[in-house]
Write a protein that holds these residues in place. Sequence first.
Motif, PDB file in Angstrom:
ATOM      1  N   MET A  63       0.838  -1.188   0.000  1.00 56.79           N
ATOM      2  CA  MET A  63       0.000   0.000   0.000  1.00 56.79           C
ATOM      3  C   MET A  63       0.877   1.243   0.000  1.00 56.79           C
ATOM      4  O   MET A  63       2.042   1.182   0.417  1.00 56.79           O
ATOM      5  CB  MET A  63      -0.908   0.021   1.237  1.00 56.79           C
ATOM      6  CG  MET A  63      -0.151   0.144   2.546  1.00 56.79           C
ATOM      7  SD  MET A  63      -1.239   0.581   3.913  1.00 56.79           S
ATOM      8  CE  MET A  63      -2.397  -0.761   3.837  1.00 56.79           C
ATOM      9  N   ILE A 217      -7.881   3.507  -1.567  1.00 54.36           N
ATOM     10  CA  ILE A 217      -6.819   3.348  -0.588  1.00 54.36           C
ATOM     11  C   ILE A 217      -5.850   4.518  -0.623  1.00 54.36           C
ATOM     12  O   ILE A 217      -5.316   4.920   0.413  1.00 54.36           O
ATOM     13  CB  ILE A 217      -6.067   2.014  -0.834  1.00 54.36           C
ATOM     14  CG1 ILE A 217      -5.052   1.750   0.275  1.00 54.36           C
ATOM     15  CG2 ILE A 217      -5.403   2.028  -2.196  1.00 54.36           C
ATOM     16  CD1 ILE A 217      -5.638   1.555   1.632  1.00 54.36           C
ATOM     17  N   GLY A 225      -5.941   2.192   6.706  1.00 58.31           N
ATOM     18  CA  GLY A 225      -4.858   1.431   6.096  1.00 58.31           C
ATOM     19  C   GLY A 225      -4.475   0.215   6.918  1.00 58.31           C
ATOM     20  O   GLY A 225      -4.148  -0.846   6.366  1.00 58.31           O
TER      21      GLY A 225
END
Length: 272
Positions: A63, A217, A225
């Motif tokens: 991420m 995201i 997250g």
Amino acid sequence: MTNNDRLTRLSAHAVMVALSALALFPVYWMVQTSFRPPNEIFSTSFWPSAPTLDNYRDVMAAMPILAILWNTFVMATATTLAQVATGLLAAWALVRWRFPGGRLAHSLIALSWLVPFQVVMIPNYVLATKLGLLDSLAGLVIPNAAAAFAVLVLYNAMRGFPREVVEAARMDGAGSLRTLLEVVIPNLRAPLASIAILCFISAWNDYFWPLLLIRKIENSVVQIGLQFFMTQEGNDWGLLMAAATLASLPILGIYLALQRQVVESFMKSGIR
């Protein structure tokens, strides 16, 4: 100093050391778990036998954690500034001006503090949808731009401010806004610092509202997250602890940089 006094002081220090260790141990366990390889995640040893940075590399690959941390910092900072500003203006109006319904307004603000956010979450979501604020940092900040807690604390601080000083400023020709900016605010640094710290931490740790509002995201905040590594199949504890450690670093850095100011502000303002 008598032996009984020394014994009492040593006992008090021993209790404080034990409580400090109890509070810090989960943080230590989080950090050391973030350095463990997958085959040692559930080991009971106090430090991994082969520390690795693989969990941090995997978090970076899984991420945009740095972008998420930046989003969270911007959101928390903007929310804090908005809550402090609105709290100052509302508290000053309630203290400085006498108007019909002033006591009622103060009571309603105090009552609104007791209303759980989950009660107003859905109406806020509907309004944010109509205003086109979904999946944006503005949508996270605007509904939280005012906080009853900030108003009440600053109201009590301003009530204790010497009225003679305010009247002297008025006799010198200063208007209400100028008196607030040049006379009152410089003498309320302790409660302002305390409120700013509490508002920032509260905004940084916010979970329910971002969970409802954010879809992508890359627009998310750190609390959402972290949920990325918690699935129905199980939690990836190594990556979760690495991401949680990264999420804790900004708050820890702010505290270390402003440690003296933080302690003094809470002591002077009387907030516990």
